[in-house]
Design a protein around this motif. Structure first.
Motif, PDB file in Angstrom:
ATOM      1  N   SER A 258      -2.868  19.088  -9.121  1.00 28.50           N
ATOM      2  CA  SER A 258      -2.318  20.426  -8.883  1.00 28.50           C
ATOM      3  C   SER A 258      -2.077  20.679  -7.399  1.00 28.50           C
ATOM      4  CB  SER A 258      -3.260  21.493  -9.450  1.00 28.50           C
ATOM      5  OG  SER A 258      -4.601  21.296  -9.015  1.00 28.50           O
ATOM      6  N   LEU A 259      -2.317  19.664  -6.556  1.00 28.51           N
ATOM      7  CA  LEU A 259      -1.959  19.703  -5.137  1.00 28.51           C
ATOM      8  C   LEU A 259      -0.923  18.612  -4.877  1.00 28.51           C
ATOM      9  CD1 LEU A 259      -5.433  20.217  -3.402  1.00 28.51           C
ATOM     10  CD2 LEU A 259      -3.637  21.928  -3.778  1.00 28.51           C
ATOM     11  N   GLU A 260       0.255  18.996  -4.417  1.00 33.67           N
ATOM     12  CA  GLU A 260       1.339  18.035  -4.288  1.00 33.67           C
ATOM     13  C   GLU A 260       1.093  16.996  -3.201  1.00 33.67           C
ATOM     14  OE1 GLU A 260       3.655  17.343  -6.185  1.00 33.67           O
ATOM     15  OE2 GLU A 260       3.652  19.050  -7.550  1.00 33.67           O
ATOM     16  N   ALA A 261       0.271  17.290  -2.221  1.00 35.81           N
ATOM     17  CA  ALA A 261      -0.045  16.274  -1.215  1.00 35.81           C
ATOM     18  C   ALA A 261      -0.760  15.084  -1.858  1.00 35.81           C
ATOM     19  CB  ALA A 261      -0.888  16.877  -0.105  1.00 35.81           C
ATOM     20  N   ASP A 262      -1.611  15.343  -2.860  1.00 39.45           N
ATOM     21  CA  ASP A 262      -2.265  14.256  -3.593  1.00 39.45           C
ATOM     22  C   ASP A 262      -1.236  13.380  -4.286  1.00 39.45           C
ATOM     23  OD1 ASP A 262      -4.744  15.268  -2.883  1.00 39.45           O
ATOM     24  OD2 ASP A 262      -5.113  16.217  -4.838  1.00 39.45           O
ATOM     25  N   ASN A 263      -0.284  14.021  -4.943  1.00 44.40           N
ATOM     26  CA  ASN A 263       0.733  13.279  -5.678  1.00 44.40           C
ATOM     27  C   ASN A 263       1.599  12.447  -4.739  1.00 44.40           C
ATOM     28  OD1 ASN A 263      -0.097  14.437  -8.152  1.00 44.40           O
ATOM     29  ND2 ASN A 263       1.096  16.267  -7.713  1.00 44.40           N
ATOM     30  N   PHE A 264       1.929  13.005  -3.587  1.00 50.38           N
ATOM     31  CA  PHE A 264       2.719  12.256  -2.599  1.00 50.38           C
ATOM     32  C   PHE A 264       1.963  11.005  -2.171  1.00 50.38           C
ATOM     33  CE2 PHE A 264       3.766  11.078   1.707  1.00 50.38           C
ATOM     34  CZ  PHE A 264       5.160  11.073   1.711  1.00 50.38           C
ATOM     35  N   ALA A 265       0.687  11.165  -1.860  1.00 50.77           N
ATOM     36  CA  ALA A 265      -0.104  10.025  -1.390  1.00 50.77           C
ATOM     37  C   ALA A 265      -0.250   8.959  -2.468  1.00 50.77           C
ATOM     38  CB  ALA A 265      -1.480  10.506  -0.933  1.00 50.77           C
ATOM     39  N   GLN A 266      -0.345   9.365  -3.720  1.00 45.87           N
ATOM     40  CA  GLN A 266      -0.562   8.419  -4.819  1.00 45.87           C
ATOM     41  C   GLN A 266       0.720   7.711  -5.234  1.00 45.87           C
ATOM     42  OE1 GLN A 266      -3.227   7.324  -6.208  1.00 45.87           O
ATOM     43  NE2 GLN A 266      -2.933   6.888  -8.375  1.00 45.87           N
ATOM     44  N   PHE A 267       1.846   8.421  -5.245  1.00 48.66           N
ATOM     45  CA  PHE A 267       3.049   7.878  -5.864  1.00 48.66           C
ATOM     46  C   PHE A 267       4.184   7.562  -4.892  1.00 48.66           C
ATOM     47  CE2 PHE A 267       1.137  10.657  -9.183  1.00 48.66           C
ATOM     48  CZ  PHE A 267       0.693   9.642 -10.013  1.00 48.66           C
TER      49      PHE A 267
END
Length: 373
Positions: A258-267
């Motif tokens: 639910s935090l887009e910075a996490d998604n950016f770092a992962q994907f």
């Protein structure tokens, strides 16, 4: 359906900036994530006037204060959850096309429906999808399905949640699978690379409006849920936060953070050099380390306090695509914000193979309980 709750003041102002498309796509191995006046007291006239000042100052002004215009709220960043929440998201005009499948339990159709780039008054879009309609007269409860990431260059209509769509229809739910803009036969928009996929949530909202206004499908307008898988879990959270009370319930399977910075770092971050990633955003915003405020602003978590619907999160304990700690953090943040949020765990991975039937049975029980006839 839960009673509508007024939005926070910051979400009801009309967007004064020119709104751009809030949808985007990025490269990712499986499920990419793009990355959160005081009132002036009225004067009370004294009952008597005096010719000499009193020793103590009056607690109340002797003259009514001049009226000051209310301060205008700050305009939302055009690519933000705030802008999504302020937009007048519309949809409708559900059109049934070719019959894909006919079974004793349901009939499946190719469909299209209307959406918009970013709300009423912006560029219209036509979104494709697949609709399963149970056999019978209805009106039926319904579920809008938001699929996970599949490269749009290879995606085909209805891909990604075929099992879920059939399972729901067999149990008496209309199931509308949304292809999203720039997928399958949906309208393309050249600006999607800049906008971190917020427009996918607008397409999910449009699907609800399409079901509610359809003359061809008998749907109970107060019993429509949103079910997102992986990237679609993020779509679900964004739609519920932007349009509180519109859906009756939300479900997220194997959801992104639910935090887009996490998604950016992962994907996204592992897939390209930083210079290429920066160029892809075309100067609209920086990367998370450079512009954390922007990335928080496109995340649903800061707006969890606006969600009025109950939410069921389902996650595999050995999910190596969307890490299990993301699910725990999201459910905890929802609960702390006052959301009725439940998290169910299964001994399975991201794709839900062995646990699929058990997890779907749990999902249907949740929907039946939260959307009773």
């Amino acid at each position: 359906m839960p009673a509508l709750r007024p939005r926070a003041a910051g979400h009801v102002a009309t967007v004064t900036a020119v709104l751009v498309l809030l949808a985007g796509c990025s490269s990712g191995a499986d499920e990419p994530g793009s990355a959160d006046p005081q009132d002036t007291p009225s004067a009370t006239p004294t009952s008597e006037s005096t010719s000499e000042p009193t020793e103590q100052p009056s607690e109340e002004p002797t003259e009514p204060p001049s009226e000051q215009p209310a301060e205008e709220p700050e305009p939302a960043h055009p690519i933000s959850m705030a802008a999504l929440a302020q937009a007048d998201l519309t949809g409708g005009d559900l059109r049934l096309g070719t019959v894909r499948e006919r079974t004793p339990a349901y009939t499946s159709y190719d469909v299209t429906f209307a959406s918009t780039t970013m709300g009423r008054g912006t560029e219209p879009l036509r979104i494709s999808g697949v609709l399963n309609v149970p056999t019978g007269r209805g009106p039926f409860p319904a579920v809008v399905l938001a699929h996970g990431y599949i490269d749009p260059a290879y995606y085909v209509r209805g891909q990604g949640m075929t099992r879920e769509r059939g399972f729901l229809a067999q149990r008496g739910y209309v199931a509308l699978h949304v292809d999203y803009r720039n997928h399958a036969e949906s309208t393309d928009d050249p600006r999607v690379e800049q906008a971190v996929r917020l427009g996918y949530a607008a397409d999910a909202v449009a699907a609800l409006h399409a079901l509610r206004t359809s003359d061809d499908v008998r749907v109970d307008p107060d019993r429509i849920a949103l079910f997102g898988r992986s990237m679609g879990g993020g779509v679900m959270m964004k739609a519920l936060a932007a349009e509180p009370g519109l859906f009756a319930a939300g479900v997220g399977w194997a959801s992104v953070s639910s935090l887009e910075a996490d998604n950016f770092a992962q994907f996204q971050r592992p897939d390209a050099p930083l210079a290429e990633l920066k160029a892809g955003f075309r100067g609209r915003h920086g990367l998370p380390a450079e512009d954390p405020e922007f990335w928080r602003g496109v995340s649903p978590r800061p707006l969890f306090g606006d969600i009025t619907e109950p939410v069921l999160m389902v996650h595999g304990r050995v999910d190596d695509t969307c890490p299990p700690p993301w699910a725990r953090a999201t459910q905890r943040a929802m609960t702390e914000a006052g959301v009725d949020a439940t998290l169910e765990w299964y001994d399975d991975g991201h794709a839900f193979g062995p646990a699929f039937i058990a997890a779907m049975d749990r999902t249907v029980r949740f929907l039946d309980a939260r959307m009773p006839a």
